[in-house]
Design an enzyme around this catalytic site. Structure first.
Site, short mmCIF file in Angstrom:
data_model
loop_
_atom_site.label_atom_id
_atom_site.label_comp_id
_atom_site.label_asym_id
_atom_site.label_seq_id
_atom_site.Cartn_x
_atom_site.Cartn_y
_atom_site.Cartn_z
N SER A 260 -10.24 -0.93 6.35
CA SER A 260 -9.46 -0.62 5.14
C SER A 260 -8.81 -1.83 4.47
O SER A 260 -8.37 -1.73 3.32
CB SER A 260 -8.38 0.42 5.47
OG SER A 260 -9.00 1.67 5.69
N LYS B 269 0.83 -1.20 0.00
CA LYS B 269 0.00 0.00 0.00
C LYS B 269 0.87 1.26 0.00
O LYS B 269 1.94 1.28 0.64
CB LYS B 269 -0.89 -0.06 1.25
CG LYS B 269 -1.98 0.98 1.32
CD LYS B 269 -2.88 0.67 2.51
CE LYS B 269 -3.96 1.73 2.69
NZ LYS B 269 -4.86 1.38 3.79
N SER C 92 -9.53 1.62 2.61
CA SER C 92 -8.59 2.45 1.86
C SER C 92 -7.53 1.65 1.10
O SER C 92 -6.80 2.22 0.28
CB SER C 92 -7.90 3.42 2.84
OG SER C 92 -7.10 2.73 3.77
#
Length: 234
Positions: free
Chosen positions: A143, A44, A119
């Site tokens: 997320s 990420k 996310s």
């Protein structure tokens, strides 16, 4: 190649991590082969990687090139894994969609009219699209779990402080819930292998604040549905 193809379709990659080929050649010469030997791993956007930015989807972080790998990236490399791309997130990462003003909107590879969730949406889209087999996302309030659900994947939010935190861009928020890094993949076995690889002596030495508790193989077995009598005894 697969990651490039998926990225063209759904816009999920923010950066390609340089030095992958050199790292693989170095790994081949090592006697000890780690648990993740030769596996390309997507990470990420906000997880620090030497020589790359951790934008958090915010313009103010664009000029800040990181000088060292975060602990999790060091441990992945120690176990033979090859972090090869960074993936998109929503601005500030406090959002269940996956778009920002720098990299734009990430689409769901299963349906381009839909969001991949957030996310860790870039991770969800890349893995579901076939561009990565294992990724590292993060989760405060869904997320990892939301994009895993939206994209038909498996994901794990570990217990708080189980894995060294990302060492990422300063968050503009003070969070009451511990944010956690965790694996995302297409099956539970991959999550278990990743956790086993991460919870190693190398991580416990690099970050002494992480409790030195190795992965418990029995946890997998205890995941089986319990009989009614066993439930009554709890």
């Amino acid at each position: 190649g697969e990651a490039l193809e998926v990225n063209r379709e759904v816009n999920c990659v923010t950066d390609f991590i340089h030095g992958c080929e050199g790292q693989l050649q170095k790994l081949k010469k090592q006697k000890e082969k780690g648990l993740l030997y030769g596996i390309p791993i997507s990470i990420k956007d906000h997880i620090n990687c030497k020589g790359h930015i951790s934008s958090g989807g915010m313009v103010k972080f664009l000029g800040q090139v990181k000088e060292e790998d975060s602990v999790i990236v060091q441990v992945l490399k120690h176990q033979g894994g090859i972090p090869f791309v960074k993936t998109n997130i929503p601005q500030t990462m406090i959002n269940y969609d996956c778009s920002n003003l720098i990299f734009g909107q990430t689409l769901n590879p299963l349906n381009h009219q839909k969001s991949p969730g957030g996310s860790s949406g870039g991770e969800g889209a890349l893995i579901a699209g076939g561009g990565s087999i294992l990724g590292i996302g993060s989760d405060v309030a869904g997320s990892i779990r939301l994009p895993s659900s939206f994209c038909g994947l498996c994901g794990l939010k570990p217990t708080g402080n189980r894995i060294s935190p990302p060492g990422c861009s300063d968050s503009p928020f003070v969070l009451a819930v511990t944010g956690m890094l965790g694996p995302m993949a297409r099956d539970v076995d991959s999550l278990a292998l990743c956790m086993k690889a991460l919870l190693c002596q190398e991580m416990f030495q690099l970050d002494p604040t992480v409790p030195p508790i190795p992965f418990d193989e029995e946890v997998r077995l205890r995941g089986a549905p319990m009989s009614p009598s066993a439930q009554q005894q709890r």
